[in-house]
Write a protein that holds these residues in place. Structure first.
Motif, short mmCIF file in Angstrom:
data_model
loop_
_atom_site.label_atom_id
_atom_site.label_comp_id
_atom_site.label_asym_id
_atom_site.label_seq_id
_atom_site.Cartn_x
_atom_site.Cartn_y
_atom_site.Cartn_z
N PRO A 1 0.38 -1.18 0.74
CA PRO A 1 -0.03 0.42 0.06
C PRO A 1 0.92 1.63 -0.27
O PRO A 1 0.55 2.54 -0.24
CB PRO A 1 -0.87 -0.27 1.27
N GLU A 2 1.74 1.18 0.54
CA GLU A 2 2.50 2.45 0.37
C GLU A 2 3.34 2.86 -1.44
O GLU A 2 3.32 4.02 -0.93
CB GLU A 2 4.34 2.02 1.15
N MET A 3 3.37 1.98 -1.88
CA MET A 3 3.70 2.43 -3.37
C MET A 3 2.21 3.34 -3.75
O MET A 3 2.49 4.45 -4.57
CB MET A 3 3.66 1.91 -4.87
N PHE A 4 1.41 3.05 -3.65
CA PHE A 4 0.01 3.75 -3.57
C PHE A 4 0.39 5.57 -2.73
O PHE A 4 -0.68 6.13 -3.17
CB PHE A 4 -1.12 3.19 -3.77
N ARG A 5 0.11 5.17 -1.41
CA ARG A 5 0.30 6.51 -0.68
C ARG A 5 1.47 7.47 -1.15
O ARG A 5 0.98 8.68 -0.99
CB ARG A 5 0.30 5.69 0.51
N TRP A 6 2.66 6.23 -1.44
CA TRP A 6 3.29 7.65 -2.56
C TRP A 6 3.09 7.70 -4.16
O TRP A 6 3.32 9.53 -3.89
CB TRP A 6 5.03 6.64 -3.31
N ALA A 7 1.93 7.48 -4.55
CA ALA A 7 1.56 8.13 -5.56
C ALA A 7 1.12 8.45 -5.66
O ALA A 7 0.39 9.87 -6.79
CB ALA A 7 0.97 7.02 -6.81
N THR A 8 -0.52 9.07 -4.81
CA THR A 8 -1.01 9.71 -4.60
C THR A 8 -1.57 10.75 -3.35
O THR A 8 -1.86 11.80 -3.16
CB THR A 8 -2.85 8.95 -4.48
N GLY A 9 -0.84 10.30 -2.61
CA GLY A 9 0.27 11.14 -0.99
C GLY A 9 -0.99 11.13 -0.22
O GLY A 9 -1.73 12.18 0.67
N GLU A 10 -1.70 10.39 -0.26
CA GLU A 10 -3.08 9.90 0.58
C GLU A 10 -2.70 8.32 0.93
O GLU A 10 -2.57 7.82 1.03
CB GLU A 10 -4.56 9.80 -0.25
N GLU A 11 -3.73 8.76 2.19
CA GLU A 11 -3.13 7.11 2.90
C GLU A 11 -4.38 5.77 2.35
O GLU A 11 -4.94 6.73 2.07
CB GLU A 11 -4.17 6.87 4.81
N VAL A 12 -4.00 5.00 2.09
CA VAL A 12 -4.98 3.87 1.41
C VAL A 12 -5.36 3.04 2.38
O VAL A 12 -4.80 3.04 3.72
CB VAL A 12 -3.67 3.08 0.44
N VAL A 13 -6.62 2.92 2.41
CA VAL A 13 -7.22 2.08 2.80
C VAL A 13 -7.67 0.11 2.54
O VAL A 13 -7.83 -0.20 1.29
CB VAL A 13 -9.48 2.53 2.37
N ILE A 14 -7.36 -0.35 3.68
CA ILE A 14 -7.09 -2.25 3.35
C ILE A 14 -8.49 -2.22 4.37
O ILE A 14 -8.35 -3.43 4.18
CB ILE A 14 -5.43 -1.98 3.72
N GLU A 15 -8.42 -1.66 5.53
CA GLU A 15 -9.82 -2.19 6.33
C GLU A 15 -10.53 -1.43 6.64
O GLU A 15 -10.59 -0.55 6.77
CB GLU A 15 -8.96 -2.83 7.80
N LEU A 16 -12.12 -1.85 6.96
CA LEU A 16 -12.41 -0.97 7.66
C LEU A 16 -12.64 -0.83 9.39
O LEU A 16 -12.36 -1.99 10.02
CB LEU A 16 -14.25 -1.56 7.84
N THR A 17 -12.30 0.70 10.03
CA THR A 17 -12.68 0.68 11.68
C THR A 17 -13.68 1.02 11.51
O THR A 17 -14.67 1.20 10.71
CB THR A 17 -11.57 0.96 11.46
N GLY A 18 -13.62 1.82 12.65
CA GLY A 18 -14.85 2.18 13.10
C GLY A 18 -14.86 3.76 12.50
O GLY A 18 -15.66 4.65 13.25
N GLU A 19 -14.36 4.31 11.92
CA GLU A 19 -14.65 5.17 10.90
C GLU A 19 -15.28 5.07 9.17
O GLU A 19 -15.67 6.18 8.93
CB GLU A 19 -13.29 5.90 10.25
N LEU A 20 -16.61 4.48 9.86
CA LEU A 20 -17.16 4.03 8.69
C LEU A 20 -16.57 4.32 6.81
O LEU A 20 -17.06 5.66 6.73
CB LEU A 20 -18.18 4.63 9.18
N GLU A 21 -15.37 4.01 6.33
CA GLU A 21 -14.48 4.08 5.38
C GLU A 21 -15.91 3.77 4.16
O GLU A 21 -15.59 4.15 3.52
CB GLU A 21 -13.22 2.89 5.46
N HIS A 22 -15.97 3.25 4.69
CA HIS A 22 -16.70 2.63 3.73
C HIS A 22 -18.43 3.43 2.83
O HIS A 22 -17.87 4.18 2.05
CB HIS A 22 -17.70 0.98 3.07
N VAL A 23 -18.23 3.83 3.87
CA VAL A 23 -19.46 5.57 4.55
C VAL A 23 -18.88 6.78 3.22
O VAL A 23 -19.44 7.09 2.30
CB VAL A 23 -19.89 5.21 5.20
N GLU A 24 -17.26 6.75 4.14
CA GLU A 24 -17.45 8.05 3.39
C GLU A 24 -17.03 8.10 2.35
O GLU A 24 -17.00 9.45 1.80
CB GLU A 24 -15.82 8.30 4.38
N LEU A 25 -16.09 7.08 1.80
CA LEU A 25 -15.27 7.16 0.77
C LEU A 25 -15.90 7.84 -0.27
O LEU A 25 -16.25 8.28 -0.96
CB LEU A 25 -14.27 5.99 0.91
#
Length: 409
Positions: free
Chosen positions: A61-85
């Motif tokens: 995932p660090e390759m995509f973090r480098w490419a985009t400058g954004e944190e990469v999502v690889i799991e769902l947490t209490g932040e409800l990433e699937h809704v937020e995204l």
């Protein structure tokens, strides 16, 4: 600002203010998605990445973090990433999409962060596209073919893979980016339109190796044809010899050499029901009265040649289809350019004519850029200098409005 974001909008501003979610799954072609992310960023889009667990085994995932400058999502947490995204992104592009992912998307099996996020996109009616990549027998399996049909029925854009040998390959990155950008910005607003586009030069031979032609690369016509197909039109491209840099993604096309061959091909298509024609090619206006069957030996003679006119394609289409012409003129001013184009419009009976000044070296022939004036029945509209594929989009916007007014689409 992350240093990688410095490339935002360096090619175009098309996606400025838009956010794209890029989903990557466990296909070995995943490495191409790094280039895809950067390509979308260069067109102005903010890109975030969500990866399947299998994908993280192939590329960090660090390759995509480098490419985009954004944190990469690889799991769902209490932040409800699937809704937020889904709420924060304007479109979701899944490339590559494995067989496993396609089938689960079609069936709504949300057992991964990526599919759970996709369901939120589906429910909100936002743009979703998938790029299948896998072994060809797997792609042809009943389960995957059924999934592709079901996804299309859900308005998901399926960008078909390139078939090479026994593989369903990840297609050209520029094709994916262009098609997805067009989908986000215009959707399929030309669905139902049968359109012929001409592109490139023609060649009129003096002998088997020498000919009359011009510097047209074909880029303008091909850009129009590509854009129209991305927007859902049934496009047929009739083109002369194209520059090696020009990429045509049109499914239906034919290459011709001479102006008469181009005329014959276009006439046949109009007779088969194509209702609009955009004549963006630069066919030769003259041909040799006598064509030698063998090469003229340069050491033996300087040939005396006589020219005659080639047929005007527009003259044989007048009144048979909605007709858009191009007027490549040399002019000392914009006013002169417009006057010459208006005269040509009346002379040939075009519904619209698009004029550009070929005396300028920064636009037109053999350039990536163009600047044109579109002349209709009651208006003149300038499209300022930009990449030809963006000018193509703006031209098709105008054509669409004209056709809508005439109840063609």
């Amino acid at each position: 600002m992350h240093p990688s974001k410095r490339i935002l909008g360096t090619v175009s501003k098309e996606l400025l203010g838009k956010s794209v979610l890029l989903g990557v799954t466990g296909s070995v072609s995943i490495y191409k998605s790094i280039d895809l992310a950067r390509t979308l960023m260069r067109r102005g889009g903010e890109v975030r990445v969500i990866m399947s667990q299998e994908a993280t085994k192939l590329i960090s995932p660090e390759m995509f973090r480098w490419a985009t400058g954004e944190e990469v999502v690889i799991e769902l947490t209490g932040e409800l990433e699937h809704v937020e995204l889904a709420e924060e992104s304007d479109g979701f592009l899944i490339a590559p999409a494995t067989a496993n992912t396609l089938v689960k998307l079609a069936q709504g099996i949300a057992d991964s962060p990526l599919v759970a996020t996709a369901l939120n996109f589906f429910g909100s009616g936002k743009v979703v596209a998938v790029v299948p990549a896998m072994h060809l027998p797997m792609y042809h399996s009943p389960q995957v073919r059924r999934a592709v049909i079901e996804l299309r029925n859900m308005s998901v854009e399926v960008i078909e893979p390139d078939v090479i040998g026994d593989l369903a390959h990840y297609p050209d990155v520029e094709l994916i980016a262009s098609r997805f950008v067009t989908l986000m910005l215009r959707g399929r607003d030309l669905q139902g339109l049968k359109l012929v586009v001409t592109a490139g030069p023609t060649r009129e031979f003096m002998d088997p190796v020498r000919f009359l032609s011009n510097p047209s690369s074909g880029a303008m016509g091909v850009s129009i044809a590509n854009e129209a197909q991305f927007r859902g039109a049934d496009v047929f491209l009739v083109h002369g010899p194209l520059s090696g840099k020009v990429k045509s993604f049109v499914k239906n096309s034919v290459e011709v050499q001479t102006t008469e061959e181009m005329l014959s091909a276009v006439k046949n298509l109009v007779e088969k029901g194509y209702r609009a024609v955009i004549l963006a090619a630069a066919p030769a206006d003259y041909k040799f009265k006598t064509v030698r069957e063998k090469k003229v030996e340069s050491h033996a003679e300087v040939p005396t040649v006589e020219l005659e006119r080639t047929p005007k394609i527009s003259s044989q289409l007048r009144g048979k289809a909605f007709l858009v012409g191009f007027s490549a003129e040399t002019a000392d001013s914009e006013e002169e350019l417009i006057e010459k184009a208006k005269a040509k419009k009346e002379r040939h009976g075009f519904d619209l004519i698009i004029a550009n000044n070929v005396s300028r070296r920064d636009i037109g022939f053999s350039s990536e850029y163009n600047e044109v004036v579109v002349i209709g029945e009651r208006y003149t509209r300038k499209l300022s200098k930009d990449y030809k594929y963006i000018i193509a989009r703006e031209i098709l916007d105008i054509v669409r409005e004209e056709l809508k007014n005439k109840h063609v689409v």
